[in-house]
Design a protein around this motif. Structure first.
Motif: not given
Length: 124
Positions: A30, A32, A99-101, A112
């Motif tokens: 998660s 990234n 962040r995941r993205r 996140d």
């Protein structure tokens, strides 16, 4: 959820250097894009730097460009912030974020997960 733990903060004189570390654990997939933020005293959270998943793309705030370097190690799931030529105005609690993205966002709302922070104090 990924857990983030910062370390490496401390007291340093102006012109000195510090290296912050942010160790990720748990669901590291998660994490990234990862970044560093700081809320200077009396001010809102301020973006410092971020790095993408591959580690080949970075983005810096103008205030730290040329003095700070962000990097990451996949072997240890750790992100680093090398801070050189520190100034008294760099004094703050530094927070690591993930962040995941992908992408290289500079807004804290785009991240996140957050660490607990590590204090950096630069004396004049």
């Amino acid at each position: 959820q990924v857990q983030l733990v910062e370390s490496g903060g401390g007291l340093v004189q102006a012109g000195g250097s510090l290296r912050l570390s942010c160790a990720a654990s748990g669901r590291t997939g998660s994490a990234n894009t990862m970044g560093w933020f700081r809320p200077p005293i009396g001010k809102e959270r301020e973006f410092v730097a971020c790095i993408n998943w591959l580690g080949d793309s970075t983005y810096y705030a103008d205030s730290v460009k040329g003095r700070f370097t962000i990097s990451r190690s996949y072997a240890s799931s750790t992100v680093y912030l090398q801070m050189n030529n520190l100034r008294p105005e760099d004094t703050a609690v530094y927070y690591c974020a993930a962040r995941r993205r992908g992408g290289l966002p500079s807004k804290g709302d785009e991240y996140d997960s957050w660490g607990q922070g590590t204090q950096v104090t630069v004396s004049s």
